[in-house]
Design an enzyme around this catalytic site. Structure first.
Site, PDB file in Angstrom:
ATOM      1  N   CYS A 251     -11.021   0.938   0.630  1.00  0.00           N
ATOM      2  CA  CYS A 251     -10.601   1.910  -0.395  1.00  0.00           C
ATOM      3  C   CYS A 251     -11.172   1.618  -1.766  1.00  0.00           C
ATOM      4  O   CYS A 251     -11.456   2.544  -2.526  1.00  0.00           O
ATOM      5  CB  CYS A 251      -9.086   2.019  -0.396  1.00  0.00           C
ATOM      6  SG  CYS A 251      -8.520   2.860   1.115  1.00  0.00           S
TER       7      CYS A 251
ATOM      8  N   ASP B 242      -4.367   0.999  -4.231  1.00  0.00           N
ATOM      9  CA  ASP B 242      -3.587   0.644  -3.022  1.00  0.00           C
ATOM     10  C   ASP B 242      -2.954  -0.752  -3.019  1.00  0.00           C
ATOM     11  O   ASP B 242      -3.009  -1.445  -1.981  1.00  0.00           O
ATOM     12  CB  ASP B 242      -4.468   0.799  -1.766  1.00  0.00           C
ATOM     13  CG  ASP B 242      -4.939   2.222  -1.526  1.00  0.00           C
ATOM     14  OD1 ASP B 242      -4.735   3.075  -2.401  1.00  0.00           O
ATOM     15  OD2 ASP B 242      -5.521   2.485  -0.452  1.00  0.00           O
TER      16      ASP B 242
ATOM     17  N   HIS C 206       0.193   8.034   4.204  1.00  0.00           N
ATOM     18  CA  HIS C 206      -0.126   8.709   5.462  1.00  0.00           C
ATOM     19  C   HIS C 206       1.097   9.364   6.105  1.00  0.00           C
ATOM     20  O   HIS C 206       2.195   8.812   6.041  1.00  0.00           O
ATOM     21  CB  HIS C 206      -0.678   7.684   6.465  1.00  0.00           C
ATOM     22  CG  HIS C 206      -1.993   7.072   6.094  1.00  0.00           C
ATOM     23  ND1 HIS C 206      -3.067   7.800   5.666  1.00  0.00           N
ATOM     24  CD2 HIS C 206      -2.410   5.771   6.117  1.00  0.00           C
ATOM     25  CE1 HIS C 206      -4.098   6.984   5.435  1.00  0.00           C
ATOM     26  NE2 HIS C 206      -3.716   5.740   5.698  1.00  0.00           N
TER      27      HIS C 206
ATOM     28  N   LYS D 206      -3.158   9.588  -1.378  1.00  0.00           N
ATOM     29  CA  LYS D 206      -4.334  10.009  -0.593  1.00  0.00           C
ATOM     30  C   LYS D 206      -4.121   9.694   0.874  1.00  0.00           C
ATOM     31  O   LYS D 206      -3.213   8.918   1.218  1.00  0.00           O
ATOM     32  CB  LYS D 206      -5.575   9.293  -1.117  1.00  0.00           C
ATOM     33  CG  LYS D 206      -5.458   7.791  -0.941  1.00  0.00           C
ATOM     34  CD  LYS D 206      -6.699   7.076  -1.388  1.00  0.00           C
ATOM     35  CE  LYS D 206      -6.515   5.583  -1.308  1.00  0.00           C
ATOM     36  NZ  LYS D 206      -6.290   5.084   0.057  1.00  0.00           N
TER      37      LYS D 206
ATOM     38  N   SER E 152      -5.885   7.667  11.927  1.00  0.00           N
ATOM     39  CA  SER E 152      -6.434   6.303  11.951  1.00  0.00           C
ATOM     40  C   SER E 152      -5.509   5.322  12.666  1.00  0.00           C
ATOM     41  O   SER E 152      -5.893   4.181  12.910  1.00  0.00           O
ATOM     42  CB  SER E 152      -6.688   5.804  10.525  1.00  0.00           C
ATOM     43  OG  SER E 152      -5.479   5.487   9.854  1.00  0.00           O
TER      44      SER E 152
ATOM     45  N   HIS F 157       0.321   2.130   9.079  1.00  0.00           N
ATOM     46  CA  HIS F 157       0.519   1.505   7.767  1.00  0.00           C
ATOM     47  C   HIS F 157       0.731   2.580   6.711  1.00  0.00           C
ATOM     48  O   HIS F 157       0.298   3.714   6.877  1.00  0.00           O
ATOM     49  CB  HIS F 157      -0.712   0.652   7.397  1.00  0.00           C
ATOM     50  CG  HIS F 157      -1.969   1.464   7.255  1.00  0.00           C
ATOM     51  ND1 HIS F 157      -2.755   1.824   8.333  1.00  0.00           N
ATOM     52  CD2 HIS F 157      -2.553   2.031   6.173  1.00  0.00           C
ATOM     53  CE1 HIS F 157      -3.772   2.556   7.915  1.00  0.00           C
ATOM     54  NE2 HIS F 157      -3.667   2.710   6.600  1.00  0.00           N
TER      55      HIS F 157
ATOM     56  N   ASP G 167      -2.222   4.726  -0.484  1.00  0.00           N
ATOM     57  CA  ASP G 167      -2.433   5.239   0.854  1.00  0.00           C
ATOM     58  C   ASP G 167      -1.088   5.848   1.249  1.00  0.00           C
ATOM     59  O   ASP G 167      -0.049   5.164   1.144  1.00  0.00           O
ATOM     60  CB  ASP G 167      -2.793   4.046   1.761  1.00  0.00           C
ATOM     61  CG  ASP G 167      -3.902   4.345   2.747  1.00  0.00           C
ATOM     62  OD1 ASP G 167      -4.688   5.273   2.517  1.00  0.00           O
ATOM     63  OD2 ASP G 167      -3.976   3.616   3.765  1.00  0.00           O
TER      64      ASP G 167
ATOM     65  N   ALA H  38      -8.554  -2.297  -0.409  1.00  0.00           N
ATOM     66  CA  ALA H  38      -9.295  -3.498  -0.070  1.00  0.00           C
ATOM     67  C   ALA H  38     -10.746  -3.266  -0.482  1.00  0.00           C
ATOM     68  O   ALA H  38     -11.259  -2.156  -0.358  1.00  0.00           O
ATOM     69  CB  ALA H  38      -9.200  -3.747   1.442  1.00  0.00           C
TER      70      ALA H  38
ATOM     71  N   GLU I 268      -9.342  10.876   7.682  1.00  0.00           N
ATOM     72  CA  GLU I 268      -9.267   9.597   6.963  1.00  0.00           C
ATOM     73  C   GLU I 268      -9.713   9.842   5.528  1.00  0.00           C
ATOM     74  O   GLU I 268     -10.576  10.705   5.274  1.00  0.00           O
ATOM     75  CB  GLU I 268     -10.178   8.557   7.645  1.00  0.00           C
ATOM     76  CG  GLU I 268     -10.148   7.179   7.011  1.00  0.00           C
ATOM     77  CD  GLU I 268      -8.761   6.531   6.977  1.00  0.00           C
ATOM     78  OE1 GLU I 268      -7.920   6.947   6.145  1.00  0.00           O
ATOM     79  OE2 GLU I 268      -8.531   5.598   7.771  1.00  0.00           O
TER      80      GLU I 268
HETATM   81  C1  VGL Z   1      -7.322   0.903   3.586  1.00  0.00           C
HETATM   82  C2  VGL Z   1      -7.740   0.630   5.816  1.00  0.00           C
HETATM   83  C3  VGL Z   1      -6.959   1.717   6.123  1.00  0.00           C
HETATM   84  C4  VGL Z   1      -7.528   0.418   2.174  1.00  0.00           C
HETATM   85  C5  VGL Z   1      -6.548   1.995   3.873  1.00  0.00           C
HETATM   86  O1  VGL Z   1      -6.663   0.692   1.306  1.00  0.00           O
HETATM   87  O2  VGL Z   1      -8.552  -0.261   1.915  1.00  0.00           O
HETATM   88  N1  VGL Z   1      -7.933   0.229   4.562  1.00  0.00           N
HETATM   89  N2  VGL Z   1      -6.356   2.389   5.129  1.00  0.00           N
HETATM   90 ZN    ZN Z   2      -4.931   3.919   5.519  1.00  0.00          ZN
END
Ligand code: VGL
Ligand code: ZN
Length: 191
Positions: free
Chosen positions: A138, A13, A53, A99, A59, A74, A51, A134, A106
């Site tokens: 993830c 990500d 979405h 994903k 979320s 996001h 990510d 992060a 989620e």
């Molecule tokens: C993530 C929060 C929401 C990540 C993804 O990539 O860590 N964190 N969606």
């Molecule tokens: Zn996300």
């Protein structure tokens, strides 16, 4: 020099929305880009998760609490925020894994709802090196799922950053990963 072909790199990500200036920025998220660029040329198999979405993902909240895992919108599929960081080098033969594509669910892990485990097995991969964003979401879930899928798993300590919500979540995630049998190394210490 290339590493053994049974090793794969999983880059989690590194997208514009998770970097400074993005919708859900991780402090210093962009600082790992040069580190990852130097690593990715050394692996035969490189996976980039993203990510990805739908616009109405479960979320997303107009009043995100973060602590309860509600987030500002996001990484909406196809948007500029969902694009990989512009300086991230994505080799032509890289595997891109999207994903979090189900609006109702989620999915922090690159293994959740994807064919990543099978794709790695097909390539004869037995060990994965995980980096990206992060640490506390993830990266953690991807690395722990890699262990569950039977891969020897190593996290590249200088190529991850935490969003750190709640405060301390980054350090707690490192502990959790160690408990799960995951090794930590500095990218400069890779033979
Ligand atoms: C993530 C929060 C929401 C990540 C993804 O990539 O860590 N964190 N969606
Ligand atoms: Zn996300």
């Amino acid at each position: 020099m290339k590493r053994n072909p049974t090793d794969a790199l999983i880059v989690v990500d590194i997208q514009s929305d998770f970097c400074p200036g993005g919708a859900l920025p991780v402090n210093g998220g962009d600082a790992i880009v040069p580190v990852v660029n130097a690593l990715s040329t050394r692996f035969d198999t490189v996976v980039f998760t993203r990510d990805w979405h739908p616009a109405a993902h479960c979320s997303f909240s107009a009043a995100p609490q973060f602590m309860d895992k509600s987030w500002p919108a996001h990484c909406v599929a196809g948007s500029s925020g969902a694009a990989f960081h512009p300086d991230l080098r994505v080799p032509a033969n890289a595997l891109v894994v999207s994903k979090g594509t189900d609006a109702a669910r989620e999915a922090y892990s690159g293994f959740q709802g994807t064919t990543l485990a099978e794709d790695l097995e097909k390539r004869g991969v037995s060990r994965v090196f995980v980096c990206g964003l992060a640490t506390d979401y993830c990266v953690k879930h991807t690395a722990i799922d890699a262990v569950r899928a039977g891969f020897e798993t190593v996290v590249l300590e200088d190529a991850i950053r935490a969003v750190d919500v709640p405060p301390g979540a980054g350090a707690a995630a490192m502990d959790e990963m160690k408990q799960a049998g995951i090794a930590f190394v500095q990218s400069g210490d890779l033979p």
